[in-house]
Write a protein that holds these residues in place. Structure first.
Motif, PDB file in Angstrom:
ATOM      1  N   SER A  62       0.821  -1.208   0.000  1.00  0.00           N
ATOM      2  CA  SER A  62       0.000   0.000   0.000  1.00  0.00           C
ATOM      3  C   SER A  62       0.854   1.257   0.000  1.00  0.00           C
ATOM      4  CB  SER A  62      -0.919   0.021   1.228  1.00  0.00           C
ATOM      5  OG  SER A  62      -0.157   0.022   2.419  1.00  0.00           O
ATOM      6  N   GLY A  63       0.435   2.216  -0.826  1.00  0.00           N
ATOM      7  CA  GLY A  63       1.004   3.552  -0.808  1.00  0.00           C
ATOM      8  C   GLY A  63       2.459   3.610  -1.194  1.00  0.00           C
ATOM      9  N   GLY A  64       3.137   4.644  -0.679  1.00  0.00           N
ATOM     10  CA  GLY A  64       4.556   4.802  -0.900  1.00  0.00           C
ATOM     11  C   GLY A  64       4.903   6.107  -1.565  1.00  0.00           C
ATOM     12  N   GLY A  65       6.001   6.718  -1.106  1.00  0.00           N
ATOM     13  CA  GLY A  65       6.474   7.967  -1.690  1.00  0.00           C
ATOM     14  C   GLY A  65       5.497   9.088  -1.461  1.00  0.00           C
ATOM     15  N   SER A  66       5.650  10.157  -2.208  1.00  0.00           N
ATOM     16  CA  SER A  66       4.767  11.313  -2.070  1.00  0.00           C
ATOM     17  C   SER A  66       3.801  11.410  -3.242  1.00  0.00           C
ATOM     18  CB  SER A  66       5.608  12.590  -1.992  1.00  0.00           C
ATOM     19  OG  SER A  66       6.413  12.715  -3.160  1.00  0.00           O
ATOM     20  N   VAL A  67       3.731  10.368  -4.062  1.00  0.00           N
ATOM     21  CA  VAL A  67       3.002  10.502  -5.316  1.00  0.00           C
ATOM     22  C   VAL A  67       1.912   9.465  -5.539  1.00  0.00           C
ATOM     23  CG1 VAL A  67       4.905  11.628  -6.502  1.00  0.00           C
ATOM     24  CG2 VAL A  67       4.772   9.135  -6.496  1.00  0.00           C
ATOM     25  N   ILE A 127      -2.807   0.833  -4.033  1.00  0.00           N
ATOM     26  CA  ILE A 127      -2.673  -0.449  -3.351  1.00  0.00           C
ATOM     27  C   ILE A 127      -2.526  -1.521  -4.425  1.00  0.00           C
ATOM     28  CG2 ILE A 127      -3.683  -2.061  -1.696  1.00  0.00           C
ATOM     29  CD1 ILE A 127      -5.541   0.262  -0.798  1.00  0.00           C
ATOM     30  N   ASP A 128      -1.444  -2.301  -4.355  1.00  0.00           N
ATOM     31  CA  ASP A 128      -1.198  -3.409  -5.278  1.00  0.00           C
ATOM     32  C   ASP A 128      -1.389  -4.729  -4.543  1.00  0.00           C
ATOM     33  OD1 ASP A 128      -0.356  -1.552  -7.136  1.00  0.00           O
ATOM     34  OD2 ASP A 128       1.764  -2.118  -7.043  1.00  0.00           O
ATOM     35  N   TYR A 129      -1.624  -5.805  -5.306  1.00  0.00           N
ATOM     36  CA  TYR A 129      -1.594  -7.132  -4.693  1.00  0.00           C
ATOM     37  C   TYR A 129      -0.866  -8.117  -5.589  1.00  0.00           C
ATOM     38  CZ  TYR A 129      -5.424  -8.930  -7.654  1.00  0.00           C
ATOM     39  OH  TYR A 129      -6.196  -9.347  -8.701  1.00  0.00           O
ATOM     40  N   ILE A 130      -0.341  -9.156  -4.943  1.00  0.00           N
ATOM     41  CA  ILE A 130       0.305 -10.263  -5.646  1.00  0.00           C
ATOM     42  C   ILE A 130      -0.244 -11.572  -5.115  1.00  0.00           C
ATOM     43  CG2 ILE A 130       2.461  -9.031  -6.134  1.00  0.00           C
ATOM     44  CD1 ILE A 130       3.701 -10.486  -3.700  1.00  0.00           C
ATOM     45  N   PHE A 132      -5.110  -3.035  -6.816  1.00  0.00           N
ATOM     46  CA  PHE A 132      -6.178  -3.454  -5.912  1.00  0.00           C
ATOM     47  C   PHE A 132      -7.198  -2.340  -5.741  1.00  0.00           C
ATOM     48  CE2 PHE A 132      -8.200  -3.896  -1.809  1.00  0.00           C
ATOM     49  CZ  PHE A 132      -8.371  -5.255  -1.613  1.00  0.00           C
ATOM     50  N   GLY A 133      -6.704  -1.093  -5.631  1.00  0.00           N
ATOM     51  CA  GLY A 133      -7.536   0.071  -5.379  1.00  0.00           C
ATOM     52  C   GLY A 133      -6.665   1.190  -4.873  1.00  0.00           C
ATOM     53  N   ASP A 134      -7.257   2.111  -4.129  1.00  0.00           N
ATOM     54  CA  ASP A 134      -6.511   3.265  -3.615  1.00  0.00           C
ATOM     55  C   ASP A 134      -6.873   3.536  -2.171  1.00  0.00           C
ATOM     56  OD1 ASP A 134      -5.088   4.541  -6.028  1.00  0.00           O
ATOM     57  OD2 ASP A 134      -7.121   4.230  -6.767  1.00  0.00           O
ATOM     58  N   HIS A 135      -5.913   4.135  -1.444  1.00  0.00           N
ATOM     59  CA  HIS A 135      -6.223   4.694  -0.130  1.00  0.00           C
ATOM     60  C   HIS A 135      -6.219   6.212  -0.224  1.00  0.00           C
ATOM     61  CE1 HIS A 135      -1.970   5.598   0.597  1.00  0.00           C
ATOM     62  NE2 HIS A 135      -1.683   4.352   0.253  1.00  0.00           N
ATOM     63  N   ALA A 136      -6.494   6.890   0.874  1.00  0.00           N
ATOM     64  CA  ALA A 136      -6.874   8.302   0.802  1.00  0.00           C
ATOM     65  C   ALA A 136      -5.722   9.262   0.596  1.00  0.00           C
ATOM     66  CB  ALA A 136      -7.636   8.688   2.075  1.00  0.00           C
ATOM     67  N   ALA A 137      -4.559   8.999   1.142  1.00  0.00           N
ATOM     68  CA  ALA A 137      -3.488   9.990   1.119  1.00  0.00           C
ATOM     69  C   ALA A 137      -2.227   9.389   0.523  1.00  0.00           C
ATOM     70  CB  ALA A 137      -3.202  10.502   2.536  1.00  0.00           C
TER      71      ALA A 137
END
Length: 272
Positions: A86-91, A95-98, A109-114
């Motif tokens: 989930s997430g990472g960096g400032s950009v 959310i990825d899955y394997i 997978f989708g996105d989180h808020a920030a």
């Protein structure tokens, strides 16, 4: 690029396991009981995912690639088959899955808020994400969650007691504990505090106890009973390993030391 290991059953210092395919900090990690996967990281942002077989020491092997290069991402095992980053960096809010058992590239997978660093834990049904973005200094109290079996965007879960960045997290099949971190400002504002939530019950964090040493950018990994926090930063890097009994509140106890002082490591376990 160093990988270290500890046995959960006995306290003591970490032992060298092998090396990753790249030298990176701020990676995410997940495991399925057999294989541990490490994804992303910096100095230069990476999309690399590599893996090791947990019970066999040795160097990592290439697994595939994230959907985007990034650092500061969270990782967790969301079932016996699927891993989440989930997430990472400032950009990115990505959310990825394997599928851990089979090598290959990550899928959205989708996105989180920030859009910044996160720490992520799960009970195999629901994954919790502590979002570190909040201001230009990256501190936040927000916890979000996703349901593992259905892809989609995250939903608000509640808040930890104090907004922080650089936290580490552990969980069993009932409870998640979010530890350490840095409040607004520099290294003098690092914390010893730990909060816990019940993963299947929405709500805010409750005080759990304190780490042995105040620090941010620490890693957590878990057995069914024990949560272990390693490394961290408090103006200098730490080799400290602490542990807690997840089911009972209380302060952390010294477990041993990493082989070297380390900031922003990633951790995974063979215990589901």
């Amino acid at each position: 690029n160093t990988i270290q290991y500890i046995p959960f059953a006995t306290t003591g210092n970490a032992t060298d396991f092998g090396d990753r395919t790249e030298s990176k900090q701020k990676s995410g990690a997940c495991a399925d009981g057999t294989k541990a996967c490490f994804a992303g990281g910096e100095t230069a942002d990476s999309d690399t995912i590599d893996y090791v077989t947990i019970l066999t020491t040795g160097n990592a092997t290439n697994f595939g690639n994230l959907t985007a290069a990034r650092n500061g991402l969270g990782g967790c095992t969301t079932s016996t088959t699927r891993g989440l980053f989930s997430g990472g960096g400032s950009v990115t809010t990505t959310i990825d899955y394997i599928t851990i058992a089979t090598t290959g590239n990550a899928t959205d997978f989708g996105d989180h808020a920030a859009a910044h660093g996160t720490c992520t834990v799960s009970d195999f049904t629901r994954a919790l994400i502590h979002i570190h973005e909040g201001t230009s200094d990256y501190y936040n109290e927000d916890i979000e969650y996703v349901t593992i079996d259905t892809t989609g965007n995250s939903t608000d879960f509640g808040d930890i007691i104090e907004g922080k960045s650089g936290t580490g997290a552990v969980s069993n099949l009932t409870r998640a504990v979010i530890a350490g971190g840095k409040f607004q400002g520099g290294a003098s504002n690092v914390r010893t505090t730990m909060d816990y939530v019940t993963i299947q019950t929405l709500g805010n964090g409750t005080d759990f106890g304190d780490l042995t040493t105040a620090r941010s950018h620490l890693v957590g990994c878990s057995s069914t009973t024990k949560g272990v926090f390693g490394g961290g930063y408090n103006g200098s890097n730490f080799n400290t390993i602490d542990y807690i009994t997840i089911a009972t509140t209380g302060n952390a106890t010294d477990f041993g030391d990493l082989t070297a002082a380390t900031r922003s490591p990633a951790g995974a376990s063979d215990i589901l």
